[in-house]
Design a protein around this motif. Structure first.
Motif, short mmCIF file in Angstrom:
data_model
loop_
_atom_site.label_atom_id
_atom_site.label_comp_id
_atom_site.label_asym_id
_atom_site.label_seq_id
_atom_site.Cartn_x
_atom_site.Cartn_y
_atom_site.Cartn_z
N TYR A 9 0.85 -1.19 0.00
CA TYR A 9 0.00 0.00 0.00
C TYR A 9 0.89 1.23 0.00
CZ TYR A 9 -3.85 3.03 1.42
OH TYR A 9 -4.80 4.01 1.46
N GLN A 10 0.74 2.07 -1.02
CA GLN A 10 1.64 3.22 -1.10
C GLN A 10 0.88 4.53 -1.11
OE1 GLN A 10 4.03 2.54 -4.52
NE2 GLN A 10 5.17 0.92 -3.52
N ASN A 11 1.26 5.39 -0.20
CA ASN A 11 0.62 6.70 -0.11
C ASN A 11 -0.90 6.51 -0.05
OD1 ASN A 11 0.25 9.45 -0.06
ND2 ASN A 11 1.85 9.83 -1.56
N PHE A 12 -1.67 7.55 -0.44
CA PHE A 12 -3.12 7.40 -0.32
C PHE A 12 -3.73 6.99 -1.65
CE2 PHE A 12 -7.30 9.45 -0.99
CZ PHE A 12 -8.03 8.60 -0.18
N SER A 19 -1.91 4.91 -5.98
CA SER A 19 -1.98 6.14 -5.18
C SER A 19 -2.66 7.23 -6.01
CB SER A 19 -0.54 6.54 -4.81
OG SER A 19 -0.39 7.92 -4.95
N GLU A 21 -2.11 10.34 -6.03
CA GLU A 21 -1.15 11.28 -6.61
C GLU A 21 -0.52 10.69 -7.88
OE1 GLU A 21 -1.04 14.49 -5.57
OE2 GLU A 21 -2.60 13.80 -4.20
N GLY A 311 -6.96 10.77 2.97
CA GLY A 311 -5.96 11.35 2.06
C GLY A 311 -5.28 12.58 2.62
N CYS A 314 -1.58 14.00 2.00
CA CYS A 314 -0.89 13.20 0.97
C CYS A 314 -0.79 13.90 -0.36
CB CYS A 314 -1.61 11.86 0.80
SG CYS A 314 -1.61 10.88 2.30
N GLY A 315 -1.22 15.14 -0.44
CA GLY A 315 -1.18 15.86 -1.73
C GLY A 315 -2.53 16.52 -1.96
N SER A 318 -5.31 14.19 -3.21
CA SER A 318 -5.63 13.23 -2.15
C SER A 318 -6.43 13.88 -1.02
CB SER A 318 -4.35 12.64 -1.55
OG SER A 318 -3.58 12.06 -2.55
N ASP A 319 -6.09 15.13 -0.74
CA ASP A 319 -6.78 15.85 0.34
C ASP A 319 -8.28 15.94 0.11
OD1 ASP A 319 -5.06 16.60 2.37
OD2 ASP A 319 -4.31 18.36 1.30
#
Ligand SMILES: Cc1ncc(COP(=O)(O)O)c(C=O)c1O
Length: 518
Positions: A9-12, A19, A21, A311, A314-315, A318-319
């Motif tokens: 699982y990587q980032n959101f 992900s 992003e 998120g 996370c960017g 993602s937010d």
């Protein structure tokens, strides 16, 4: 089995998609391949083309009950087009056939696809664009993220959207722990200062707006907020020049473009504002609950979502892409609305609306010997047209007459009941709108009726406005807002592609019938 891979699982993202992003970065690359839709949508836009008749011929593209209503108020809450409604409904059905497949595995790539489609329509990078449920959420997000303190200044015009001032004042609540009911009672020392540039009518043109802002916007303004098209007064403001003015003074600028997409061409790259918030569910005729926020890349790190979810942090995409489990179908339906405008020809639709507005204004100002609130170059798909001076008085008489007819039948009720009753007894004996052929100077072939020598202030009230709007609604099945500005009553007419001259003739006849009560 090719989809079965052992990856972490990587980032959101969803547990099962890339992900967010990464998804959005892929969407800006040249070799982006949009995900296939899990069902067919070709039929939704089938047969739509740039020779589709507009006016009555476009009514089949909307859900409004035109058999009953003369609908002159697209500006209030929009009205969804069928293609977008059908697509959103299909997504809802699809979701319910296997909620996990949709929400966990399909939703994010599909949302990114639609963000990219929207970005192409408004010339914006998908990376700078997020969906939100409405413009109000976007305005709150930006204003709250600007952390306006007690000594800070937020600037707007006094023709700006009413709740924006409250948003700035409410930002102080979070530090004082006051309840929202207290917003207007907070000591001014504890709330940010909202400075409002005053706009008086008559207004000569966009330059006057720039002049007002140049003279009244304090140098220490922390955020300036301007409507692209004002709500109550339907003025198209000179966005580009206002953004340039703010930039020249180093003042961040938020454009409240709730009314812009679909009504005006939007080019966010060229506009180069700091923040831009707009509705899709108004003039783009998308499903209700679809709007967007664009934030300049330099400002994104400071923007915080109102709702914190997985998120967060996370960017930018993602937010905002997920604010909890809910219905995301309105965003996905935007795709077919954009497809519809492209198929019909967006410029052709704009030209149709502009021409129809010009003719409607011509018809009604001539019949009522009145004028518009704004010069033609400040109008897009809406205009405020002054109602005849004696209309407020006539409306009272009209209701009294209805009321006495009603009491003869020994029935009591509200003004609207009375208006309805009159509908039963009065028939439809109205004549054509009179045309008196008053000459007005023209500007590029568009009649400028703002110069007519009639007063700019009067004694009418918002109660009069409500009564006239109620009469139009209940007695004539005409949905058209009535505004009271500087004591003068105006109708704010909207023009959408489903409208035609007959709609405005009906409005003219209705007002004429009310005037007969005098
Ligand atoms: C200028 C302006 N800003 C903001 C809004 C709020 O839009 P929404 O209710 O979709 O959030 C409106 C609504 O008409 C508006 O006219």
């Amino acid at each position: 089995m090719s989809e079965l891979k052992r990856t972490g699982y990587q980032n959101f993202g969803s547990f099962f998609t890339e992900s967010v992003e990464v998804l959005i970065s892929k969407a800006v690359s040249k070799d982006y391949t949009p995900p296939l839709k899990p069902f067919q949508t070709h039929d939704i836009l089938a047969g739509l083309c740039d020779s589709q008749p507009l006016g009555k011929g476009a009514r089949e593209l909307f859900l409004i009950d035109f058999t009953k209503w003369t609908f002159l108020n697209h500006g209030a809450f929009g009205g969804v087009c069928k293609p977008a409604h059908v697509e959103a409904t299909r997504w809802r059905l699809h979701c319910e056939t296997q909620p996990l497949t949709f929400l966990d595995r399909e939703l994010f790539p599909q949302l990114v696809r639609v963000i990219k489609e929207l970005g192409s329509f408004i010339n914006a990078s998908p990376k700078d664009l997020v969906f939100l449920p409405n413009a109000t959420t976007g305005l709150n997000t930006v204003i709250k993220s600007c952390d306006l303190g007690p000594c800070d200044v937020m600037y707007m015009l006094d023709i700006g959207y009413g709740s924006v001032k409250k948003m700035a004042q409410a930002s102080a609540l979070y530090s004082t722990h006051s309840s929202p009911a207290d917003v207007e009672e907070l000591p001014t020392s504890s709330t940010p200062q909202v400075v409002m540039g005053h706009v008086d009518f008559p207004i000569s043109g966009p330059d006057q707006i720039i002049e007002i802002v140049a003279q009244t916007m304090p140098q220490n303004t922390k955020l300036a907020v301007f409507d692209a098209v004002t709500s109550n007064t339907a003025l198209v403001l000179p966005m580009k020049q206002l953004v340039e003015l703010c930039k020249s003074r180093g003042i961040p600028v938020l454009i409240d473009a709730a009314h812009a997409p679909g009504q005006l061409p939007v080019d966010l790259h060229e506009l180069n504002a700091d923040y831009y918030v707009a509705n899709c569910h108004k003039w783009l005729a998308c499903p209700r609950g679809s709007a967007f926020m664009w934030v300049h890349p330099d400002r994104q790190s400071k923007i915080r979502p109102l709702v914190i979810s997985h998120g967060s942090g996370c960017g930018f995409t993602s937010d905002f892409i997920w604010d909890g489990c809910r219905d995301y179908a309105p965003f996905l339906g935007v795709s077919s609305a954009l497809g519809m405008w492209q198929a019909l020809g967006f410029d052709r639709c704009r030209t149709y609306c502009q021409n129809l507005l010009r003719d409607a204004v011509d018809l009604l100002t001539t019949a009522w010997r009145s004028r518009t609130l704004a010069p033609p170059e400040m109008c897009a798909n809406m205009a405020l047209i002054a109602l005849p001076e004696k209309l407020a008085e006539a409306a009272e008489q009209y209701i009294l007459r209805a009321s006495s007819l009603h009491s003869d039948n020994a029935v009591s009720g509200s003004a609207s009941d009375h208006a309805l009753h009159l509908q039963e007894v009065s028939g439809d004996g109205v004549e054509d709108v009179a045309r008196d052929g008053v000459e007005d100077k023209t500007r590029d072939g568009v009649k400028d009726v703002t110069s007519r020598q009639i007063p700019w202030t009067g004694a009418a009230t918002s109660t009069d406005a409500k009564l006239v709007q109620d009469i139009l609604h209940h007695r004539f099945c005409i949905e058209c807002p009535v505004k009271c500005i500087q004591g003068i009553l105006y109708v704010r007419v909207s023009v959408q592609i489903y409208n035609e001259m007959g709609d405005y003739q009906k409005l003219g006849k209705a007002i004429k019938e009310v005037l007969r009560a005098l």
